[in-house]
Design an enzyme around this catalytic site. Structure first.
Site, PDB file in Angstrom:
ATOM      1  N   ALA A  27       1.072  -1.300   0.168  1.00 52.41           N
ATOM      2  CA  ALA A  27       0.055  -0.020   0.053  1.00 52.41           C
ATOM      3  C   ALA A  27       0.668   1.159   0.083  1.00 52.41           C
ATOM      4  CB  ALA A  27      -0.946   0.501   1.220  1.00 52.41           C
ATOM      5  N   CYS A  28       0.701   1.921  -0.981  1.00 50.77           N
ATOM      6  CA  CYS A  28       1.767   3.590  -1.465  1.00 50.77           C
ATOM      7  C   CYS A  28       0.436   3.878  -0.551  1.00 50.77           C
ATOM      8  CB  CYS A  28       2.041   3.887  -2.179  1.00 50.77           C
ATOM      9  SG  CYS A  28       0.628   3.766  -3.408  1.00 50.77           S
ATOM     10  N   MET A  29       0.234   5.623  -1.189  1.00 51.24           N
ATOM     11  CA  MET A  29      -0.575   6.472  -0.699  1.00 51.24           C
ATOM     12  C   MET A  29      -1.748   6.659  -0.848  1.00 51.24           C
ATOM     13  SD  MET A  29       1.431   8.495   1.800  1.00 51.24           S
ATOM     14  CE  MET A  29       0.701  10.075   1.602  1.00 51.24           C
ATOM     15  N   ARG A  48      -2.445   3.821  -3.788  1.00 47.41           N
ATOM     16  CA  ARG A  48      -2.995   2.647  -4.685  1.00 47.41           C
ATOM     17  C   ARG A  48      -2.263   1.355  -3.780  1.00 47.41           C
ATOM     18  NH1 ARG A  48      -0.045   4.829  -9.567  1.00 47.41           N
ATOM     19  NH2 ARG A  48      -1.458   7.071  -8.572  1.00 47.41           N
TER      20      ARG A  48
END
Length: 482
Positions: A25-27, A29
């Site tokens: 999990a990034c910012m 997506r």
């Protein structure tokens, strides 16, 4: 549909847990490692309630939006049995986790969304340049805000705190960053172009603008070869430091190829610094000085000569640059403009104009929300608008206006009117790295209300132009079927 149901639907349409090797999990997506891409149903993924967009790049990226992504990523990881943030390929983990480290990385994320479509040599070259400066942004933001606050305190108190230790401590750090910025630029440039960072930093010392030899000899007593002009320290500033870091990395790599292993440790860095510095002073510093002067002349022409027309052009075309990655070319320019030692004395007049582009997007989003009858689309728009108001425009741009095409154009045109106001009132930023309402924090003291006015004009412009010319219900239903 709750978060666990959404996670189930995503898993079903990416081929099941046997087909997932990673979930990070990034910012905004969920980035998935996929074994067999043929098992992924992209169209079905896009139709899932809560999914803003799907991007196929080095990983499969399911855009869910800030905050929402973490709520879905956790049950998704439980379903796959692969720990959140884990990957069977360590290199992918390093790459993916890097994107979630800092809010400042959102600009880089925007470029990577379109990488598959616009991965051209120019974009890749500009990305390398941006990678030199982007890691410096946290420091530039902190130092810029410190300098701005210090100026306000000095102005309001008549420098009453200049003998206080706490005040001089933070003020020293604020100015210290910009004083030694050429060293940091040289280090990052050398590292980015596969050289030793410390050697690039040594090259950057030639661009400090101060003598560091301790010699009482005046620099005016030293003449340059060929031209016999007086030697001047610090010529070219940050642009020269960038060129020197790149050149030092090039020299180091090539010296290492021909150097015997037994001599490599000693002679490769020695020859890199000596040969590189002599060539740099004679050729790279004049080139850097010319480029720096050219940048300021172009900026002065657009800002001063074209005035409000220039403001309209800059703000209305900025998102087009972002969509293909060419906005990266402006990163070193922003750093130059925020340098207190530069001609603008640390005030960036370009940034507030460009920040209006996000305002045009917000206005367009409201117009699309109120005029469209597509319930799924309206829900997607409204989930994107709040974060866009705060300055995170990725969901609104890449999931809403850009796919529609016409709405992206009308949003950009509307933003131009905000650029006119920003130019008319000579808005200036003391730092960079934030936009939207958070942009209030970096405006020059006393310009906060004017900045809000410009932003509201951009909202209004984007709304009106999109309302009358940017809403295509057939296109909306085609891309976002209910």
């Amino acid at each position: 549909m709750n978060n666990k149901d959404i996670a189930n639907e995503i898993l079903k349409n990416v081929g099941g847990k046997e087909n997932v090797t990673a979930n990070v999990a990034c910012m905004t997506r969920l980035r998935l490692g996929i074994k067999d891409n043929d098992k992924v149903n992209i169209d079905a993924l896009k139709r899932i309630d809560g999914v803003l967009a799907v991007v196929q790049a080095d990983t499969l990226q399911v855009v869910l939006g800030p905050g929402k992504v973490n709520k879905i990523a956790e049950p998704f990881a439980d379903l796959t049995g692969v720990a959140l943030g884990s990957d069977s390929d360590e290199g992918d983990v390093a790459e993916d986790s890097k994107h979630g480290e800092d809010v400042k990385d959102i600009a880089k994320e925007n470029k990577k969304v379109n990488k598959a479509k616009h991965d051209k040599p120019l974009q890749r070259g500009l990305q390398h340049i941006a990678n030199v400066f982007i890691p410096l942004l946290p420091g530039i933001i902190a130092a810029g805000l410190i300098n701005g606050l210090a100026n306000v305190i000095d102005y309001q108190t008549g420098q009453a705190f200049v003998t206080d230790w706490w005040y001089m401590t933070i003020k020293t750090l604020g100015w210290g960053l910009f004083t030694f910025l050429p060293i940091f630029v040289g280090m990052n440039a050398a590292r980015e172009f596969k050289g030793s960072a410390i050697l690039g930093g040594i090259g950057g010392t030639l661009c400090l603008g101060v003598t560091v030899t301790g010699s009482p000899l005046s620099s005016q007593a030293i003449s340059m070869p060929f031209t016999h002009a007086p030697f001047t320290v610090g010529v070219g500033g940050l642009i020269t430091a960038l060129l020197m870091g790149i050149f030092f990395a090039f020299l180091e790599r090539n010296f290492r190829k021909i150097m015997p292993s037994v001599l490599d440790t000693f002679f490769t860095p020695l020859l890199t610094v000596i040969v590189g510095s002599l060539i740099a002073v004679v050729f790279l510093q004049p080139a850097g000085a010319w480029l720096t002067t050219a940048i300021y002349l172009v900026m002065d022409f657009v800002y001063t000569k074209l005035s409000v027309f220039g403001g309209f052009i800059l703000s209305s075309t900025f998102l087009a640059l972002v969509s293909v990655g060419l906005h990266q070319a402006l990163t070193p320019i922003h750093v130059l403009l925020n340098d207190p030692a530069g001609p603008t004395h640390g005030i960036n007049y370009l940034l507030p104009i460009l920040m209006m582009a996000g305002g045009g997007q917000v206005g367009a989003g409201f117009a699309l929300y109120f005029k469209s009858k597509n319930k799924r689309f309206r829900k997607m728009v409204m989930s994107s608008i709040p974060v866009a108001i705060l300055g995170v425009g990725e969901p609104l741009m890449y999931a809403v206006t850009l796919p529609l095409g016409r709405a992206f154009i009308t949003a950009s045109i509307g933003a131009g009117f905000g650029g006119i106001v920003a130019s008319l009132f000579h808005l200036g930023a003391v730092s960079q790295g934030v936009s939207g309402l958070f942009g209030l924090l970096i405006m020059q003291p006393g310009q906060q209300l004017t900045y809000l006015l410009a932003l509201l004009v951009a909202y209004t412009g984007g709304f009106i132009v999109t309302w009358f010319f940017g809403v295509d219900e057939n296109r909306i239903d085609e891309i976002y079927p209910e």
